[in-house]
Design a protein around this motif. Structure first.
Motif, mmCIF file in Angstrom:
data_model
loop_
_atom_site.group_PDB
_atom_site.id
_atom_site.type_symbol
_atom_site.label_atom_id
_atom_site.label_comp_id
_atom_site.label_asym_id
_atom_site.label_seq_id
_atom_site.Cartn_x
_atom_site.Cartn_y
_atom_site.Cartn_z
ATOM 1 N N GLU A 1 0.823 -1.212 0.000
ATOM 2 C CA GLU A 1 0.000 0.000 0.000
ATOM 3 C C GLU A 1 0.859 1.264 0.000
ATOM 4 O O GLU A 1 0.528 2.257 -0.669
ATOM 5 N N GLU A 2 1.966 1.227 0.744
ATOM 6 C CA GLU A 2 2.851 2.388 0.808
ATOM 7 C C GLU A 2 3.534 2.634 -0.535
ATOM 8 O O GLU A 2 3.709 3.779 -0.970
ATOM 9 N N ILE A 3 3.935 1.558 -1.191
ATOM 10 C CA ILE A 3 4.586 1.683 -2.498
ATOM 11 C C ILE A 3 3.612 2.255 -3.521
ATOM 12 O O ILE A 3 3.951 3.166 -4.290
ATOM 13 N N ILE A 4 2.392 1.757 -3.524
ATOM 14 C CA ILE A 4 1.378 2.241 -4.471
ATOM 15 C C ILE A 4 1.107 3.726 -4.261
ATOM 16 O O ILE A 4 1.071 4.514 -5.219
ATOM 17 N N LEU A 5 0.934 4.129 -3.008
ATOM 18 C CA LEU A 5 0.668 5.538 -2.703
ATOM 19 C C LEU A 5 1.819 6.432 -3.144
ATOM 20 O O LEU A 5 1.611 7.494 -3.743
ATOM 21 N N ALA A 6 3.043 6.004 -2.847
ATOM 22 C CA ALA A 6 4.212 6.814 -3.190
ATOM 23 C C ALA A 6 4.379 6.935 -4.701
ATOM 24 O O ALA A 6 4.647 8.022 -5.226
ATOM 25 N N ILE A 7 4.221 5.830 -5.409
ATOM 26 C CA ILE A 7 4.375 5.847 -6.869
ATOM 27 C C ILE A 7 3.349 6.771 -7.512
ATOM 28 O O ILE A 7 3.683 7.613 -8.364
ATOM 29 N N ASN A 8 2.104 6.646 -7.128
ATOM 30 C CA ASN A 8 1.062 7.473 -7.745
ATOM 31 C C ASN A 8 1.229 8.949 -7.408
ATOM 32 O O ASN A 8 0.932 9.821 -8.229
ATOM 33 N N ASN A 9 1.722 9.233 -6.210
ATOM 34 C CA ASN A 9 1.987 10.618 -5.833
ATOM 35 C C ASN A 9 3.135 11.192 -6.651
ATOM 36 O O ASN A 9 3.039 12.291 -7.209
ATOM 37 N N PHE A 10 4.214 10.447 -6.755
ATOM 38 C CA PHE A 10 5.415 10.943 -7.433
ATOM 39 C C PHE A 10 5.224 11.042 -8.944
ATOM 40 O O PHE A 10 5.671 12.005 -9.566
ATOM 41 N N ARG A 11 4.576 10.063 -9.553
ATOM 42 C CA ARG A 11 4.503 10.071 -11.023
ATOM 43 C C ARG A 11 3.599 11.180 -11.545
ATOM 44 O O ARG A 11 3.720 11.594 -12.699
ATOM 45 N N ASP A 12 2.732 11.690 -10.691
ATOM 46 C CA ASP A 12 1.899 12.825 -11.076
ATOM 47 C C ASP A 12 2.626 14.154 -10.898
ATOM 48 O O ASP A 12 2.272 15.146 -11.536
ATOM 49 N N ARG A 13 3.650 14.177 -10.049
ATOM 50 C CA ARG A 13 4.307 15.434 -9.693
ATOM 51 C C ARG A 13 5.638 15.666 -10.395
ATOM 52 O O ARG A 13 6.076 16.811 -10.515
ATOM 53 N N PHE A 14 6.289 14.585 -10.821
ATOM 54 C CA PHE A 14 7.638 14.715 -11.371
ATOM 55 C C PHE A 14 7.717 14.205 -12.806
ATOM 56 O O PHE A 14 6.953 13.333 -13.214
ATOM 57 N N ASP A 15 8.691 14.748 -13.538
ATOM 58 C CA ASP A 15 8.929 14.270 -14.901
ATOM 59 C C ASP A 15 9.468 12.846 -14.885
ATOM 60 O O ASP A 15 9.116 12.027 -15.736
ATOM 61 N N TYR A 16 10.347 12.581 -13.919
ATOM 62 C CA TYR A 16 10.963 11.263 -13.814
ATOM 63 C C TYR A 16 10.859 10.771 -12.372
ATOM 64 O O TYR A 16 11.073 11.534 -11.429
ATOM 65 N N VAL A 17 10.541 9.489 -12.233
ATOM 66 C CA VAL A 17 10.501 8.856 -10.915
ATOM 67 C C VAL A 17 11.428 7.646 -10.951
ATOM 68 O O VAL A 17 11.352 6.821 -11.864
ATOM 69 N N PHE A 18 12.304 7.562 -9.963
ATOM 70 C CA PHE A 18 13.211 6.424 -9.854
ATOM 71 C C PHE A 18 12.917 5.688 -8.553
ATOM 72 O O PHE A 18 12.694 6.315 -7.520
#
Length: 243
Positions: A52-69
């Protein structure tokens, strides 16, 4: 037309990092490499191996940043759940990637050596592209703007170095470092005024103690070289007043 600034976020996944058992050695490498390429690492988040934490973090970051690592959690063990969690974040299946499977088959040389645990490393979110790894061969994956990398530093660097040339790059953030051999508190009030004057410059102040004396490392950063030079002159003049 101004050249844009690209922003990135880094998600470090692993209970071993949060427990203190393993010291992260990937942040500095990624941050420095991105900075030299005109990509700014704006946020780093460390999270546990919890779906659940991974899903939340990924969806938050991919909407805010050009690149997510992401780093960590793509190995063969039961707690390596990054890939399947990211698949759920995108709303797709975690499927056997035939190209990844072929890489493992070529590496191990025998299908019988690819047990159920190793087979996990050939799975990826549906529609992913491979990120090649010339160290241990098991690949990472790219899904849209999310790059799924290994946590082991040597392997992570192999993957990261493979993808860096493919990224769109922006304006380089220039940097100047000044060793002010005066305590931070002495220059802080005037340093604030300089920062307020030069909005195009970021001034970082980092105190240190050496041989029982206090000093401050000042780091000035800007995409505007002229503003950076002018700011440097003012900072140097400020330091001279107290030395």
């Amino acid at each position: 037309m101004k050249e844009r600034i690209y922003l990135a976020g880094l998600i470090i996944i692993g209970n071993e990092i949060l427990s203190g058992r393993t010291e992260d050695k990937n942040i500095a490498y990624i941050a420095n490499s991105l900075s030299k390429s005109g990509i700014r690492l704006n946020e780093v988040r460390v999270i546990a191996d919890i779906e659940e934490e991974i899903i939340l973090a990924i969806n938050n970051f991919r909407d805010r940043f050009d690149y997510v690592f992401t780093t960590g959690g793509i190995g063969p063990t039961h707690d390596d759940i990054t890939t399947q969690s990211i698949a759920k974040a995108f709303g797709v299946e975690n499927v056997l990637n035939q190209d990844a499977y072929k890489i493992l088959l070529d590496y191990y040389g025998d299908r019988k050596k690819i047990n159920e645990s190793r087979m996990r490393m050939a799975y990826a979110p549906e529609g992913s592209e491979l990120i090649y790894n010339n160290i241990s061969k098991a690949p990472g994956f790219k899904k849209e703007n999310v790059f799924i990398l290994a946590g082991v530093p040597k392997i992570m660097r192999s993957m990261f170095d493979a993808i860096l040339p493919t990224l769109k790059k922006g304006r380089i953030l220039n940097s100047i470092e000044i060793n002010a051999k005066v305590p931070e508190g002495v220059i802080a009030p005037e340093l604030t005024k300089i920062q307020e004057k030069y909005h195009e410059i970021e001034i970082g102040s980092y105190p240190y103690y050496e041989n029982d004396s206090a000093g401050t490392i000042l780091v000035l950063r800007s995409i505007n070289k002229e503003a950076l030079k002018n700011g440097e002159i003012e900072v140097l003049n400020l330091i001279k007043r107290f030395t």
